[in-house]
Design a protein around this motif. Structure first.
Motif, mmCIF file in Angstrom:
data_model
loop_
_atom_site.group_PDB
_atom_site.id
_atom_site.type_symbol
_atom_site.label_atom_id
_atom_site.label_comp_id
_atom_site.label_asym_id
_atom_site.label_seq_id
_atom_site.Cartn_x
_atom_site.Cartn_y
_atom_site.Cartn_z
ATOM 1 N N ARG A 534 0.853 -1.185 0.000
ATOM 2 C CA ARG A 534 0.000 0.000 0.000
ATOM 3 C C ARG A 534 0.893 1.240 0.000
ATOM 4 N NH1 ARG A 534 -2.914 1.258 5.474
ATOM 5 N NH2 ARG A 534 -0.728 1.739 5.949
ATOM 6 N N LEU A 535 0.548 2.209 -0.850
ATOM 7 C CA LEU A 535 1.293 3.455 -0.943
ATOM 8 C C LEU A 535 0.300 4.614 -0.894
ATOM 9 C CD1 LEU A 535 4.027 4.909 -1.430
ATOM 10 C CD2 LEU A 535 3.501 4.808 -3.888
ATOM 11 N N LEU A 536 0.534 5.551 -0.012
ATOM 12 C CA LEU A 536 -0.336 6.716 0.082
ATOM 13 C C LEU A 536 0.486 7.928 0.502
ATOM 14 C CD1 LEU A 536 -0.832 7.127 3.398
ATOM 15 C CD2 LEU A 536 -2.385 5.214 3.021
ATOM 16 N N ALA A 537 -0.106 9.103 0.318
ATOM 17 C CA ALA A 537 0.545 10.358 0.690
ATOM 18 C C ALA A 537 -0.366 11.136 1.626
ATOM 19 C CB ALA A 537 0.870 11.182 -0.551
ATOM 20 N N ASP A 538 0.228 12.023 2.413
ATOM 21 C CA ASP A 538 -0.563 12.853 3.302
ATOM 22 C C ASP A 538 0.056 14.235 3.382
ATOM 23 O OD1 ASP A 538 1.156 13.022 5.996
ATOM 24 O OD2 ASP A 538 1.283 10.961 5.249
ATOM 25 N N TYR A 571 -5.501 22.053 8.139
ATOM 26 C CA TYR A 571 -6.005 21.268 7.005
ATOM 27 C C TYR A 571 -5.266 19.939 6.961
ATOM 28 C CZ TYR A 571 -6.886 19.696 2.236
ATOM 29 O OH TYR A 571 -7.246 18.951 1.131
ATOM 30 N N ASN A 572 -6.017 18.840 6.802
ATOM 31 C CA ASN A 572 -5.452 17.500 6.690
ATOM 32 C C ASN A 572 -5.942 16.830 5.417
ATOM 33 O OD1 ASN A 572 -5.763 17.969 9.846
ATOM 34 N ND2 ASN A 572 -4.091 16.523 9.545
ATOM 35 N N TYR A 573 -4.999 16.202 4.724
ATOM 36 C CA TYR A 573 -5.352 15.495 3.489
ATOM 37 C C TYR A 573 -4.600 14.168 3.455
ATOM 38 C CZ TYR A 573 -5.750 14.214 -1.419
ATOM 39 O OH TYR A 573 -5.996 13.532 -2.584
ATOM 40 N N VAL A 574 -5.322 13.067 3.181
ATOM 41 C CA VAL A 574 -4.742 11.741 2.978
ATOM 42 C C VAL A 574 -5.353 11.175 1.708
ATOM 43 C CG1 VAL A 574 -4.435 9.414 3.891
ATOM 44 C CG2 VAL A 574 -4.452 11.370 5.458
ATOM 45 N N THR A 575 -4.500 10.653 0.827
ATOM 46 C CA THR A 575 -4.992 10.147 -0.458
ATOM 47 C C THR A 575 -5.906 8.955 -0.266
ATOM 48 O OG1 THR A 575 -3.003 8.800 -0.653
ATOM 49 C CG2 THR A 575 -2.969 10.965 -1.707
ATOM 50 N N ASP A 576 -6.795 8.774 -1.252
ATOM 51 C CA ASP A 576 -7.774 7.693 -1.229
ATOM 52 C C ASP A 576 -7.145 6.447 -1.842
ATOM 53 O OD1 ASP A 576 -9.975 6.075 -1.260
ATOM 54 O OD2 ASP A 576 -10.875 7.042 -3.025
ATOM 55 N N VAL A 577 -6.985 5.382 -1.035
ATOM 56 C CA VAL A 577 -6.378 4.131 -1.496
ATOM 57 C C VAL A 577 -7.274 2.986 -1.072
ATOM 58 C CG1 VAL A 577 -4.386 2.602 -1.328
ATOM 59 C CG2 VAL A 577 -4.052 5.076 -1.354
ATOM 60 N N VAL A 591 -5.912 3.228 7.038
ATOM 61 C CA VAL A 591 -5.715 4.672 7.113
ATOM 62 C C VAL A 591 -6.820 5.315 6.285
ATOM 63 C CG1 VAL A 591 -4.165 6.601 6.661
ATOM 64 C CG2 VAL A 591 -3.235 4.385 7.409
ATOM 65 N N LEU A 592 -7.737 5.994 6.947
ATOM 66 C CA LEU A 592 -8.900 6.550 6.260
ATOM 67 C C LEU A 592 -8.521 7.756 5.407
ATOM 68 C CD1 LEU A 592 -11.575 6.451 9.104
ATOM 69 C CD2 LEU A 592 -11.090 4.721 7.365
#
Length: 779
Positions: A534-538, A571-577, A591-592
């Motif tokens: 799993r790969l995501l960014a925040d 502000y918080n942002y986490v990519t949708d995976v 991780v939502l």
């Protein structure tokens, strides 16, 4: 035989031949106010010397002191001179130009008093080096003081025999009396027809309790051995033992401890007699056999060690082959108590250890292994029960045990090292599973988990590089496990928007990799591959500003207080995976998606008294708005019909250093109103009276709880403690403890009752000064 005496206008004469026999050849009469020799001083109202045999008789206000030489040290000038050379007829020493010495000094040597003997009448046999003393005899040593009507003292060995004697030990207020006392050595005695109490009492005071014996021996190792011993209350015998060992030092001593007696409906009468073994200065063991009338013998052992403040450990184990256990759940034992276990082998092993290895390395060990869930409820009271064990470990190590009703109990070994903005942690986790039904996958173990985190500045910039790296091997007896690698590097930097704004931004990338394993019978619903990734960014950004104002006060106690306000928006942002193909072990695996702002204001209040400052309280209010509004089937992307979160308020107020109030609440803006309340309050006054009241409410979880504690001194030496845990949601008292304690000078007694829905117990605990654990009757 010749004699001479000194009387009349000279009240005190001093004879100086106790340690230098050659002085006995001097003239029979010496007139002086004070003289000394290299070892002894004697002074009295009247002194008579006999030359054949060589002896001395002294009368009235006799003081005999033995002096020992001290190591050389720098002389401190004083104003007065004690010219010993004049008193002893020796050549005068050279003048001390900077003053004189306020110590007993001869030839540059210094002395201190090692032994002091006082009496009304005394005779000294020079050849035998013995003293006979009568009337108000007092022998004062470094550790003990002996009072007697009369006695014979052997000066060379500092031993002797005394009649109607009292011994007082300074170290722990030990008090011994006897008709005949023999001092056999340094702090050792033999006493005939005497008694002992480990508490300081007045000379004519009737002891509240004591141990008496026909024959008592006080040994150098700190024990009093009593033969034909009786335990007395106000001089009245209430208990007899042909042989008894009483520790007479505050340092740890091996021996039997006071028994613990209890009675319950389920187990019947029981008694435990612990034996304490002081192995050495750093380690000890306590053997705790307990006999239960209806259950059988429970064996127990406790081992402790202390090497340093950060290096200590303790482990306790109990085992019982329970005669009440029966696979027939219709027996009275099961129907009356509601217990469900069917095992007869019952045990609880628990312990903790902290150890510092130097160079920044530290470790923590926590052990909690129990045979069945019912054990911790049934054996809840007493020294080895859950309540006392949990409190004792919490006080010593800062951490207790999990709730006694938990079905899974964690056993961990942790290592940690921190240096230069980085930390390395290792963790082994083993779960003790006491669930009755174990059809579900068994609990996850960590064998091991390794975490490496850090925050370091990037050279010559205001930007920092941070990372969190984690490896864990998840193992279970039955089900899916995995090797999981998780790493999140990030860049964090302040943003110079304005001199009035504080801003910060952080950008991170997270990668999680799995090597999936199946253990035991596996999982029939396992659709995972052998590896997953799993790969995501925040991204996170916060902007705020601090406003501060100080308000002067005119009172005498406080001079001013200040109010600090910090409004902010984040502000918080986490990519949708999509994470449906990943195993779900903990919150790392899910991780939502986030796309929200949080706004709020923090208020901080401080008060000042001169240069001193303390926190008066804070008030924090915040809320979030979620922009997520799509639904593509991913569990994390549900349609958000109510984008506004609850409004959260957190309040803390400390009006005085002894009073504390904390309140938290969540308010739903879509019509549900307040959905959570939490109140914590406490007060303690100068004499130590303590009060606390906690309240918690959670809508939808059937939780409404009120807990209260009162610990107060009532009057004279009476104290009361009340603890209540009340479930308002179920209208039931979960637990209630009431204690009434009387604490006298040399003893104490506590009446206590403990109530739970399963059982009610009554206890009476007796404690005697300086005798270790108390004597407890538990019913």
């Amino acid at each position: 035989m010749t004699s001479s005496s000194v009387k009349g206008s000279v009240r005190r004469a001093v004879f100086t031949a106790l340690a230098i026999p050659s002085l006995l050849l001097a003239p029979a009469i010496l007139l002086a106010e004070g003289v000394s020799t290299a070892e002894w001083d004697i002074s009295a109202d009247r002194i008579i010397r006999y030359e054949d045999p060589s002896s001395i008789v002294a009368e009235g206000n006799i003081v005999l002191e033995k002096r020992v030489k001290l190591p050389p040290k720098t002389l401190k000038p004083k104003e007065k001179v004690t010219d010993w050379s004049t008193l002893l007829g020796e050549p005068a020493p050279k003048a001390v130009t900077a003053g004189e010495i306020d110590e007993q000094v001869k030839g540059g040597e210094q002395y201190e008093t090692a032994l002091r003997i006082e009496a009304d009448w005394l005779t000294y046999d020079v050849d035998a080096k013995t003293i006979k003393a009568k009337g108000n005899v007092k022998v004062i040593g470094k550790d003990d003081t002996l009072l007697a009507d009369e006695g014979v003292i052997r000066l060379e060995t500092e031993t002797g025999t005394f009649t109607e004697a009292v011994i007082k030990r300074k170290e722990d207020d030990l008090h011994l009396e006897g008709k005949a006392v023999e001092k056999t050595g340094l702090n050792t005695y033999h006493i005939a027809d005497g008694w002992v109490i480990t508490c300081d009492i007045e000379d004519d005071e009737n002891p509240p309790w004591s141990f008496s014996a026909a024959d008592t021996t006080v040994k150098q190792d700190g024990y009093a051995i009593l033969k034909h011993a009786k335990f007395n209350i106000k001089g009245v015998p209430v208990m007899y033992s042909p042989y008894l060992v009483v520790p007479v030092k505050e340092t740890r001593q091996s021996g039997l401890l006071l028994p613990e007696i209890s009675s319950s409906n389920a187990g019947g009468f029981s008694i435990g007699i612990p034996f304490f073994w002081a192995i050495n200065e750093y380690t000890d063991m306590t053997f705790i056999p307990e006999f239960f009338e209806d259950r059988g013998l429970m064996s127990g052992v406790e081992f402790r060690y202390t090497l340093a403040q950060d290096s200590k450990g303790e482990i306790i184990g109990n085992y019982l082959n329970d005669d009440l256990s029966d696979s027939d759940f219709t027996s009275d034992y099961y129907t009356d108590t509601g217990y469900t276990h069917d095992n007869s082998d019952r045990y609880w092993i628990r312990g903790k250890a902290d150890h510092g290895f130097g160079d920044g390395w530290n470790s923590r060990l926590d052990i909690d292994i129990v045979s069945d869930r019912d054990y911790l409820t049934e054996f809840k009271s007493g020294y080895t029960g859950f309540d006392d064990s949990d409190k004792r470990f919490l006080d010593t190590y800062g951490r207790g045990f999990e709730n006694r009703t938990d079905d899974t109990r964690e056993n961990t070994l942790k290592f940690q090292k921190s240096w230069d903005g980085m930390s390395l942690q290792g963790n082994f986790l083993v779960i003790n599973d006491v669930r009755e039904e174990k059809d579900d996958p068994t609990p996850l173990w960590k064998l091991p988990e390794i975490k490496f985190a850090g925050l370091v500045p990037i050279t010559n910039t205001i930007t920092s590089f941070k990372w969190d790296a984690d490896y864990v091997n998840y193992y279970r007896e039955d089900g899916v496990g995995a090797h999981r690698f998780d790493i999140r590097p990030a860049i964090s930097t302040p943003i110079p928007l304005s001199q009035y704004l504080e801003s910060r931004a952080e950008l991170g990338v997270r990668n999680t990799f799995y090597v999936i394993e199946e253990y035991g019978d596996g999982d029939p619903d396992n659709d995972y591959g052998s590896t997953e990734n799993r790969l995501l960014a925040d991204f996170e950004m916060e902007i705020g500003s601090t406003l501060l104002r100080e308000f002067p006060l005119s009172g005498e106690t406080y001079s001013a207080f200040d109010h600090q306000v910090y409004p902010y928006i984040k502000y918080n942002y986490v990519t949708d995976v999509n994470q449906d193909d990943l195993p779900d072990f903990d919150d790392v695996d899910r991780v939502l998606e986030e796309n929200k702002i949080t706004y709020g204001v923090d208020n901080f209040f401080h008060i000042y008294s001169g240069a001193k400052e303390r926190e008066l309280g804070y008030l924090k209010i915040f809320q979030s708005y979620d922009f997520t509004d799509t639904n593509d089937g991913n569990f994390a992307n549900e349609v958000v019909d109510e984008p506004f979160s609850d409004v959260t308020l957190r309040l803390a107020f400390r009006p005085t250093t002894r009073t504390y109030l904390k309140y938290e609440t969540d308010y739903n803006v879509y019509g549900d109103g307040f959905v959570r309340h939490s109140v914590e309050s406490s007060y303690i006054n100068r004499r130590g009276d303590f009060f606390s009241l906690d309240y918690s409410y959670l809508e939808g979880e059937d939780v409404e709880q009120l807990n209260g504690t009162i610990n107060a001194k009532l009057f004279y030496n009476w104290y009361a403690e009340i603890e209540v845990e009340q479930s308002l949601a179920e209208d039931e008292t979960n637990e209630a403890n009431v204690s009434l304690l009387y604490l006298a000078k040399c003893w104490g007694i506590e009446f206590q009752t403990k109530y739970t829905p399963e059982d009610t117990r009554f206890m009476v605990t007796f404690s005697l000064a300086n005798l270790g654990n108390p004597f407890r009757v538990d019913m």
